[in-house]
Motif scaffolding. Structure first.
Motif, PDB file in Angstrom:
ATOM      1  N   GLY A 126       0.447  -1.257   0.454  1.00 53.74           N
ATOM      2  CA  GLY A 126      -0.336   0.036  -0.136  1.00 53.74           C
ATOM      3  C   GLY A 126       1.020   0.916  -0.259  1.00 53.74           C
ATOM      4  N   TRP A 127       0.450   2.224  -0.250  1.00 52.52           N
ATOM      5  CA  TRP A 127       0.867   3.666  -0.222  1.00 52.52           C
ATOM      6  C   TRP A 127       1.196   4.017   1.122  1.00 52.52           C
ATOM      7  CZ3 TRP A 127      -0.713   8.358   1.717  1.00 52.52           C
ATOM      8  CH2 TRP A 127      -2.286   8.188   2.297  1.00 52.52           C
ATOM      9  N   GLU A 144      -0.247   3.158  -6.922  1.00 50.94           N
ATOM     10  CA  GLU A 144      -1.420   2.813  -6.364  1.00 50.94           C
ATOM     11  C   GLU A 144      -2.670   3.914  -6.158  1.00 50.94           C
ATOM     12  OE1 GLU A 144      -1.375   1.135  -3.542  1.00 50.94           O
ATOM     13  OE2 GLU A 144       0.059  -0.204  -4.942  1.00 50.94           O
TER      14      GLU A 144
END
Length: 240
Positions: free
Chosen positions: A97-98, A153
Motif C-alpha cells: 500500500g501507498w 497506487e
C-alpha cells in the motif's frame, strides 16, 4: 633519471606518511573525510587545506579528485542521499500500500538526517541534480520512485505531485528543527538557482511532470498545512 613531477597524491604534509603508504587517496575517501569533518567540527571551518591536513596531504592533492570546495559540498550531499539506496527498510515501489511506501521513505530520510545532523542542512540548500525539485527528497531517482509509486497506487499525476509537495514540506520543516537540536547550523543557507540542466532521460515520470513540479503553490500549501495543524490541535483538545 627523469624530470617528471612527483605524483600529486604524494605531496604530503610535512612529518606525515604519504597516503599511498596507507590508503590511496580517492574521491570517495575525500568525501568521507569531509563528511566526518562537518559532523565533528561544523561546516563553516571546512577548507581544502584543512581537509588535506586531515588526510595527511597538501590541499593541491585533493584537486585531482574534487575541483574545489563547492563541488566537495555537492559530493557530500550526494553521499548523504545515497545512503537511502542501502537502507533495507526503504523500498522503491509500494508492496503493502501507498501508506507503507510513504512511511518507509519518510523514515529513511529521517534516519539519514539523524545520522548526519550537521551535514543535513546542505541537502536543503545544495541541489545536486535538479534545483527545482524540493528538499529533502531531491534525488531525481527517489522522486521518480515516489511519483511512480503513488501513481501505481491510484493517485492522479496531479495528486502525486501534490503529495510530493506536502511530504517535502512536512519532512523539511520537522527534520531541520530536529537536526538543529543536535547542533546543526541552519543559516545562512545557500541561495538556490531557479533551474538546472539535469539529464532526465532515465527518469520519464519526473520529466513528464516537470511543469507541475515547478509550479509554486506555497500560499495554498501553507493554508492547507495550517488547517491540518488546527484540526490536530482540536483533536488534542478533545482528548484532554
Amino acid at each position: 633519471m627523469t624530470n617528471e613531477p612527483p605524483d600529486a597524491d604524494l605531496a604530503v604534509v610535512e612529518g606525515q606518511e604519504p597516503p599511498s603508504a596507507r590508503t590511496p587517496l580517492s574521491r570517495e575517501r575525500i568525501v568521507g573525510a569531509a563528511l566526518s569533518y562537518i559532523e565533528s567540527d561544523g561546516m563553516a571551518g571546512l577548507t581544502m587545506r584543512r581537509l588535506g591536513a586531515m588526510l595527511g596531504v597538501e590541499a593541491m592533492s585533493l584537486y585531482r579528485h574534487i575541483p574545489g570546495r563547492e563541488q566537495l559540498l555537492d559530493a557530500v550531499v550526494e553521499a548523504v542521499l545515497a545512503e537511502m539506496d542501502d537502507d533495507p527498510d526503504v523500498i522503491d515501489a509500494p508492496t503493502h500500500g501507498w501508506q507503507d511506501f510513504v512511511q518507509r521513505m519518510a523514515h529513511g530520510i529521517r534516519r539519514v538526517a539523524l545520522a548526519h545532523p550537521k551535514a543535513f542542512p546542505l541537502v536543503a540548500s545544495r541541489p545536486t541534480e535538479a534545483p527545482w525539485l524540493r528538499p529533502p527528497l531531491r534525488s531525481v531517482d527517489w522522486v521518480e520512485h515516489f511519483l511512480c509509486g503513488l501513481i501505481e497506487e491510484g493517485f492522479t499525476e496531479q495528486g502525486a505531485v501534490e503529495a510530493y509537495r506536502a511530504c517535502s514540506s512536512f519532512l523539511l520543516g520537522i527534520l531541520l528543527l530536529e537536526v538543529a537540536t543536535l547542533g546543526a547550523d541552519l543559516g545562512p543557507l545557500d541561495v538556490l538557482e531557479e533551474d538546472g540542466d539535469a539529464d532526465l532521460s532515465a527518469h520519464p515520470t519526473v520529466h513528464r511532470l516537470r511543469g507541475l513540479l515547478q509550479e509554486d503553490h506555497s500560499a495554498a500549501e501553507f493554508d492547507i498545512a495550517l488547517e491540518e495543524l488546527i484540526n490536530r490541535l482540536a483533536l488534542i483538545r478533545s482528548e484532554q
